[in-house]
Design a protein around this motif. Structure first.
Motif, PDB file in Angstrom:
ATOM      1  N   GLY A   1       0.821  -1.208   0.000  1.00 61.22           N
ATOM      2  CA  GLY A   1       0.000   0.000   0.000  1.00 61.22           C
ATOM      3  C   GLY A   1       0.856   1.259   0.000  1.00 61.22           C
ATOM      4  O   GLY A   1       0.575   2.230  -0.706  1.00 61.22           O
ATOM      5  N   ARG A   2       1.927   1.238   0.808  1.00 63.08           N
ATOM      6  CA  ARG A   2       2.810   2.416   0.895  1.00 63.08           C
ATOM      7  C   ARG A   2       3.497   2.661  -0.452  1.00 63.08           C
ATOM      8  O   ARG A   2       3.602   3.786  -0.923  1.00 63.08           O
ATOM      9  N   ARG A   3       3.962   1.586  -1.057  1.00 62.55           N
ATOM     10  CA  ARG A   3       4.658   1.740  -2.341  1.00 62.55           C
ATOM     11  C   ARG A   3       3.694   2.178  -3.439  1.00 62.55           C
ATOM     12  O   ARG A   3       4.049   2.960  -4.320  1.00 62.55           O
ATOM     13  N   PHE A   4       2.479   1.638  -3.377  1.00 60.89           N
ATOM     14  CA  PHE A   4       1.465   2.052  -4.358  1.00 60.89           C
ATOM     15  C   PHE A   4       1.226   3.558  -4.240  1.00 60.89           C
ATOM     16  O   PHE A   4       1.240   4.294  -5.232  1.00 60.89           O
ATOM     17  N   MET A   5       1.036   4.009  -3.002  1.00 60.73           N
ATOM     18  CA  MET A   5       0.773   5.443  -2.796  1.00 60.73           C
ATOM     19  C   MET A   5       1.989   6.269  -3.222  1.00 60.73           C
ATOM     20  O   MET A   5       1.842   7.344  -3.819  1.00 60.73           O
ATOM     21  N   ALA A   6       3.191   5.763  -2.947  1.00 56.98           N
ATOM     22  CA  ALA A   6       4.409   6.478  -3.368  1.00 56.98           C
ATOM     23  C   ALA A   6       4.421   6.619  -4.897  1.00 56.98           C
ATOM     24  O   ALA A   6       4.802   7.659  -5.432  1.00 56.98           O
ATOM     25  N   GLY A   7       3.985   5.565  -5.607  1.00 53.15           N
ATOM     26  CA  GLY A   7       3.921   5.625  -7.070  1.00 53.15           C
ATOM     27  C   GLY A   7       2.914   6.657  -7.544  1.00 53.15           C
ATOM     28  O   GLY A   7       3.171   7.438  -8.470  1.00 53.15           O
ATOM     29  N   VAL A   8       1.744   6.676  -6.899  1.00 52.58           N
ATOM     30  CA  VAL A   8       0.711   7.646  -7.284  1.00 52.58           C
ATOM     31  C   VAL A   8       1.242   9.073  -7.110  1.00 52.58           C
ATOM     32  O   VAL A   8       1.047   9.942  -7.965  1.00 52.58           O
ATOM     33  N   LEU A   9       1.946   9.303  -5.996  1.00 53.26           N
ATOM     34  CA  LEU A   9       2.493  10.645  -5.758  1.00 53.26           C
ATOM     35  C   LEU A   9       3.583  10.970  -6.786  1.00 53.26           C
ATOM     36  O   LEU A   9       3.568  12.029  -7.410  1.00 53.26           O
ATOM     37  N   ALA A  10       4.503  10.034  -6.984  1.00 50.51           N
ATOM     38  CA  ALA A  10       5.668  10.305  -7.840  1.00 50.51           C
ATOM     39  C   ALA A  10       5.249  10.617  -9.278  1.00 50.51           C
ATOM     40  O   ALA A  10       5.901  11.401  -9.956  1.00 50.51           O
ATOM     41  N   HIS A  11       4.158  10.007  -9.739  1.00 46.25           N
ATOM     42  CA  HIS A  11       3.756  10.204 -11.136  1.00 46.25           C
ATOM     43  C   HIS A  11       2.577  11.167 -11.282  1.00 46.25           C
ATOM     44  O   HIS A  11       2.066  11.355 -12.385  1.00 46.25           O
ATOM     45  N   SER A  12       2.149  11.773 -10.172  1.00 42.72           N
ATOM     46  CA  SER A  12       0.915  12.572 -10.234  1.00 42.72           C
ATOM     47  C   SER A  12       1.033  13.780 -11.154  1.00 42.72           C
ATOM     48  O   SER A  12       0.062  14.168 -11.805  1.00 42.72           O
TER      49      SER A  12
END
Ligand code: GLU
Ligand code: MG
Length: 442
Positions: free
Chosen positions: A266-277
Motif C-alpha cells: 500500500g505504501r509503495r502504491f501510494m508512493a507511485g501515485v504521488l511520484a507520477h501525479s
C-alpha cells in the motif's frame, strides 16, 4: 453466442425492448451512443456493428475509418428513464478483430491485465461531486444554483434531497449501489459515493452515473454539471477515488499493526501515485477549468504529498476501524469529476504498480495544511506543486514514459495534440478579468 448473450436476447423479448443503445466513450470521456433494433443484436454479438470511426474525435486516423462496436453482454441494463430501451457498453475493435488502440475501455482493460499478471485486482470507489443549477441557463449571466445550502445541510425545501433520492433510486435500478450521499460545500453542490467495484465496472458505472444524474436533473427542471470549477467563489467538483489492490480475497493494502494498518504494498502504491501525479495530471485533470479547481482552494489538493487526516493532501489514508482489513485503502484526491474515468484509472493504477515494482519509498507524511506553508517551506519538505495550468500539465506529460506506455503511442500523441490545442485557444482569449483590471489603467 454465450449464455449471457442468450439471456440478453431473451430479456429483450420478454420485456418488449424496442431500442438497444450501444454505449462507448471517446478519449475525452464523452459518452457516445448508437441505437440498434433488437433484430440486429444477434449479429452485433457475433460480428459487431460497423461504425465510421472518423466522426469520433481521436478514434481513427483518416485511412482506417472503419471500426467495429462489440457489445459487452455483461453490461446489459434496461434504462429506467426511457420507455422500452436498454443499453450495453461496448468494446471497439478494428475490422480484423483486434482491440482498437484508441478505445479507452481497452486501455483500462490492458492495464488491469498487467495488474492481474502481478496477482492483483484493482478496486475503486469514487466520491462524485457535481452542481445542480436552475434551468434555463442564460449565457453571460452565470449559472444559478438550485439552493443556498452548504456541507451536509438538510435543505428545508428539499430540492437537493428529492433530487438525490430520485437519482439514487434510478442508479440502483441499473445495478449501481450507492454508499453515501449528501449536500456538498457549494450552493447547489451534491456528492454521491458509489460502493466499491472493480475498476472497469466502476468506470462504466461512472459513465452511467453522469447520464442518470443529468436525466434526473432535467426532470426536475434543473441541470447538473460535472465541470470542475463552475463558480469561482465556491469549491470545485472533485472525484476523489478510494483505491485498493486485492490478491484473491485478501486486501493487499492491509497489514495489522503497521502504521495506519497500511502494508508495504500500500505504501509503495501510494508512493507511485504521488511520484507520477504531475505527469498524469493532464488526464486526471484534463480541462483548462480543472486548474481553477486545483488552485482555487475549497479542499482541492494542489501539492504532491500525503496525509492521514489531511484534506489538503493529494493522497490520504482515510480513518480506519481496527480489524476491518478489507476496507484498507488510499484516497486519491486530485482527480476531478470531468475526467475520462477509464484513462484516469488506468494511469493511477499504472503509477501505483510502478511504485510497487520499483520499490518506491513513501515520503514523510504531511501533517499540516500545506496551503498554509510558504513555497520555501514546502520545497524544504520536498513537496512539489501540481501543474498550475493545463499548459504546464501537458508540457510535463510530454516527457512521461509512463503515460506513453499506458496510453500507447497513437493515443499519447493524439491526447497531447488535442490538449495543446485547447490550451492554445484558451491562451489567446482576452478575458473579463483583463478588461476590468487593465483597460482603464493602462
Ligand atoms: N470539493 C472538494 C474538491 O474539489 C472536496 C471536498 C471534500 O473534501 O469532499 O476536491
Ligand atoms: Mg466531497
Amino acid at each position: 453466442m454465450n449464455r449471457q448473450q442468450e439471456y440478453v436476447l431473451r430479456t429483450i423479448e420478454e420485456r418488449d425492448i424496442r431500442f438497444v443503445r450501444l454505449w462507448f466513450t471517446d478519449l475525452m470521456g464523452t459518452l457516445k451512443s448508437v441505437a440498434v433494433a433488437p433484430a440486429e443484436l444477434e449479429q452485433a454479438f457475433t460480428e459487431g456493428i460497423g461504425i465510421d470511426g472518423s466522426v469520433i474525435e481521436g478514434f481513427t486516423r483518416v485511412y482506417e475509418a472503419d471500426m467495429i462496436v462489440q457489445p459487452d453482454a455483461d453490461t446489459f441494463q434496461v434504462l429506467p428513464w426511457r420507455d422500452r430501451t436498454a443499453r450495453m457498453f461496448c468494446d471497439i475493435n478494428m475490422p480484423d478483430g483486434t482491440p482498437a488502440a484508441t478505445d479507452s475501455r481497452n486501455i483500462l482493460r490492458r492495464t488491469l491485465d498487467t495488474a492481474a499478471e502481478q496477482g492483483f485486482t484493482f478496486y475503486t470507489h469514487p466520491e462524485i461531486e457535481f452542481y445542480l443549477f436552475k434551468e434555463p441557463y442564460e449565457r453571460g449571466r452565470g449559472p444559478v444554483p438550485v439552493d443556498q445550502a452548504g456541507y451536509f445541510d438538510h435543505v428545508a425545501r428539499g430540492d437537493g434531497h428529492d433530487f438525490r433520492r430520485a437519482a439514487i433510486e434510478m442508479l440502483e435500478q441499473m445495478g449501481i449501489s450507492v454508499e453515501f450521499s449528501h449536500h456538498e460545500g457549494g450552493p447547489g453542490q451534491q456528492e454521491i459515493d458509489l460502493r466499491y467495484a472493480d475498476a472497469l465496472s466502476m468506470a462504466d458505472n461512472i459513465m452511467t452515473f453522469r447520464t442518470v444524474v443529468r436525466e434526473v436533473a432535467l426532470h426536475e427542471k434543473a441541470f447538473a454539471t460535472f465541470m470542475p470549477k463552475p463558480l469561482a467563489e465556491h469549491p470545485g467538483s472533485g472525484m476523489h477515488t478510494h483505491v485498493s489492490l486485492f490478491e484473491g480475497d485478501t486486501n493487499a493494502f492491509y497489514e495489522p499493526g503497521a502504521d495506519y494498518e497500511l502494508s508495504q504494498t500500500g505504501r509503495r502504491f501510494m508512493a507511485g501515485v504521488l511520484a507520477h501525479s504531475r505527469e498524469i495530471c493532464a488526464v486526471t485533470n484534463q480541462f483548462v477549468n480543472s486548474y481553477k479547481r486545483l488552485w482555487g482552494g475549497g479542499e482541492a489538493p494542489a501539492h504532491v504529498c500525503w496525509g492521514h487526516n489531511n484534506r489538503s493532501a493529494l493522497a490520504r489514508v482515510p480513518m480506519f476501524s481496527v480489524g476491518r482489513g478489507h476496507s484498507r485503502r488510499v484516497e486519491v484526491r486530485s482527480i476531478d469529476a470531468a475526467c475520462n474515468p477509464y484513462l484516469t484509472y488506468a494511469l493511477v493504477l499504472a503509477s501505483g504498480l510502478r511504485g510497487i515494482k520499483e520499490g518506491y519509498d513513501l515520503p514523510a507524511e504531511a501533517e499540516d495544511d500545506v496551503w498554509m506553508l510558504t513555497d520555501a517551506e514546502r520545497r524544504a519538505m520536498g513537496i512539489d506543486p501540481l501543474p498550475q495550468s493545463l499548459g504546464e500539465a501537458v508540457a510535463v506529460m510530454e516527457g512521461s514514459e509512463l503515460a506513453a506506455e499506458v496510453l500507447g503511442e497513437q493515443v499519447f500523441d493524439f491526447y497531447l495534440r488535442n490538449k495543446w490545442q485547447e490550451w492554445g485557444e484558451y491562451r489567446s482569449q482576452v478575458t473579463q478579468f483583463e478588461l476590468d483590471r487593465y483597460l482603464l489603467h493602462l
